[in-house]
Design an enzyme around this catalytic site. Structure first.
Site, PDB file in Angstrom:
ATOM      1  N   ILE A 124      33.037  41.953  33.319  1.00 26.78           N
ATOM      2  CA  ILE A 124      33.606  40.506  33.460  1.00 26.78           C
ATOM      3  C   ILE A 124      32.258  39.620  33.711  1.00 26.78           C
ATOM      4  O   ILE A 124      32.192  38.343  33.271  1.00 26.78           O
ATOM      5  CB  ILE A 124      34.760  40.010  34.235  1.00 26.78           C
ATOM      6  CG1 ILE A 124      36.014  40.974  33.856  1.00 26.78           C
ATOM      7  CG2 ILE A 124      35.045  38.905  34.483  1.00 26.78           C
ATOM      8  CD1 ILE A 124      37.147  40.940  34.881  1.00 26.78           C
TER       9      ILE A 124
ATOM     10  N   ASP B  16      22.542  43.987  47.275  1.00 27.12           N
ATOM     11  CA  ASP B  16      23.961  44.534  47.643  1.00 27.12           C
ATOM     12  C   ASP B  16      24.626  43.443  48.395  1.00 27.12           C
ATOM     13  O   ASP B  16      24.016  43.054  49.426  1.00 27.12           O
ATOM     14  CB  ASP B  16      23.716  45.797  48.423  1.00 27.12           C
ATOM     15  CG  ASP B  16      25.148  46.563  48.570  1.00 27.12           C
ATOM     16  OD1 ASP B  16      26.128  45.779  48.795  1.00 27.12           O
ATOM     17  OD2 ASP B  16      25.110  47.959  48.403  1.00 27.12           O
TER      18      ASP B  16
ATOM     19  N   SER C 137      38.944  37.331  42.087  1.00 32.02           N
ATOM     20  CA  SER C 137      39.822  38.051  42.883  1.00 32.02           C
ATOM     21  C   SER C 137      40.472  39.003  41.911  1.00 32.02           C
ATOM     22  O   SER C 137      39.586  39.478  40.744  1.00 32.02           O
ATOM     23  CB  SER C 137      40.766  36.923  43.392  1.00 32.02           C
ATOM     24  OG  SER C 137      41.933  37.724  44.291  1.00 32.02           O
TER      25      SER C 137
ATOM     26  N   LYS D 196      41.445  41.713  48.038  1.00 33.65           N
ATOM     27  CA  LYS D 196      41.603  40.431  47.452  1.00 33.65           C
ATOM     28  C   LYS D 196      42.552  39.297  47.738  1.00 33.65           C
ATOM     29  O   LYS D 196      42.324  38.349  47.571  1.00 33.65           O
ATOM     30  CB  LYS D 196      42.004  41.095  45.864  1.00 33.65           C
ATOM     31  CG  LYS D 196      41.158  41.963  45.184  1.00 33.65           C
ATOM     32  CD  LYS D 196      39.899  41.393  44.525  1.00 33.65           C
ATOM     33  CE  LYS D 196      39.070  42.243  43.730  1.00 33.65           C
ATOM     34  NZ  LYS D 196      38.013  41.607  43.175  1.00 33.65           N
TER      35      LYS D 196
END
Ligand code: HXC
Length: 273
Positions: A24, A69, A146, A164
């Protein structure tokens, strides 16, 4: 479908996106670059981040890959400082890096739970906190990726649900604390999205579990990466200038139907491993 957004909507803006070496977030990076933004792609794997940036550059966009990271605040701050040296103050920062695996809570180790909390929740805080002094002081936008699990308890996803949900509250809290700095802050909560690493881990496309997953979505299909990127683009554009401190679901109605079909499928696939 014709592009509903004005071309060059983000011209002159600098967007940093974590986790944009794939899935995404990579698609969002491509969409933002096509709309004129200079994009800094931050990922754990430098090769993947650079490859994602090279794809954008080959299409005439501006992008560079950086390695960090999100669990390592100092590494993140160093990567962001390099990005600012390239493209100037940050107008948009998207915290997209995430981790997931399928496991029921009784089989999950403390370290497994903590790892996802660290990547998703602490990683989102680190991203926003590290970019804070590098934001365009006049106006900027923070966007957290999220997931539908933030408000939909889902079996075999205790770590992701907790992480989340924390991200959603972080977004809402920062919207209060940082509004005076010219920062808009929002989140998006996708449901299952086809052709992403996350979904390939949870339910490979074309599998029986994929079919069952779709039965739990009123629109009867998974989301597409371009649909998520469109929402991200809208929220980071002036068209969304009064949207602040909210997390918008983009899930084909899945969260209204509830998680039982999805969670039951995940539990079965976890016990079959
Ligand atoms: C049980 C597992 C496990 C599994 C890892 N662990 N995989 N436990 N089942 N399948 C446990 C390990 O045993 C270890 O605990 C702890 O987790 C840390 O594992 P590491 O492999 O050392 O961690 P790390 O290399 O940092 O990898 C992080 C990861 C990995 C989250 C475990 O999957 C990863 O890097 N994922 C990044 C890519 C990704 O997942 N993208 C999808 C995001 S999608 P012990 O106790 O043994 O030390 C998303 C939203 C999906 O998040 C939404 C769908 C609707």
């Amino acid at each position: 479908m014709a592009d509903v957004f004005q071309p060059g909507l983000l011209r002159g803006q600098h967007a940093i996106i974590t986790g944009a070496g794939s899935g995404i977030n990579q698609h969002i990076a491509e969409r933002f670059a096509a709309q004129g933004a200079a994009v800094s792609i931050v990922g754990r794997n430098l090769e993947r981040a650079e490859a994602a940036a090279a794809t954008i550059v080959a299409r005439g966009g501006q992008a560079r890959g950086h390695s960090a990271d999100v669990r390592d605040f100092d590494a993140l701050a160093r990567a962001f400082a390099q990005a600012v040296a390239d493209h100037g103050p940050v107008d948009i920062c998207i915290a997209g890096a995430a981790g997931n695996f399928v496991s029921d809570a009784a089989s999950m180790s403390s370290n497994g739970f903590r790892t996802v909390i660290d990547i998703d929740l602490v990683g989102t805080f680190n991203t926003f906190r590290a970019v804070l002094p590098m934001l365009n002081p006049e106006e900027s936008h923070l966007l957290a990726i999220s997931a539908v699990q933030s408000g939909m308890p889902t079996a075999a996803q205790a770590h992701v649900c907790a992480a989340k949900a924390g991200i959603d509250m972080l977004v809402r809290t920062l919207s209060i604390e940082w509004a005076g700095r010219g920062i808009r802050c929002n989140g998006i909560a996708p449901g299952p999205v086809a052709d992403t690493e996350g979904m390939n881990r949870l339910a490979p496309g074309g599998s029986a579990s994929w079919d069952r997953l779709l039965q739990g979505i009123p629109l009867q299909r998974a989301g597409r990466r371009d649909e998520i990127a469109d929402l991200a683009l809208f929220l980071c554009s002036g068209a969304a200038r009064y949207i602040h401190g909210t997390v918008i679901a983009i899930d084909g109605g899945q969260s209204n139907l509830g998680s039982l079909p999805f969670g039951a499928m995940l539990l079965e696939s976890a016990s079959a491993r």
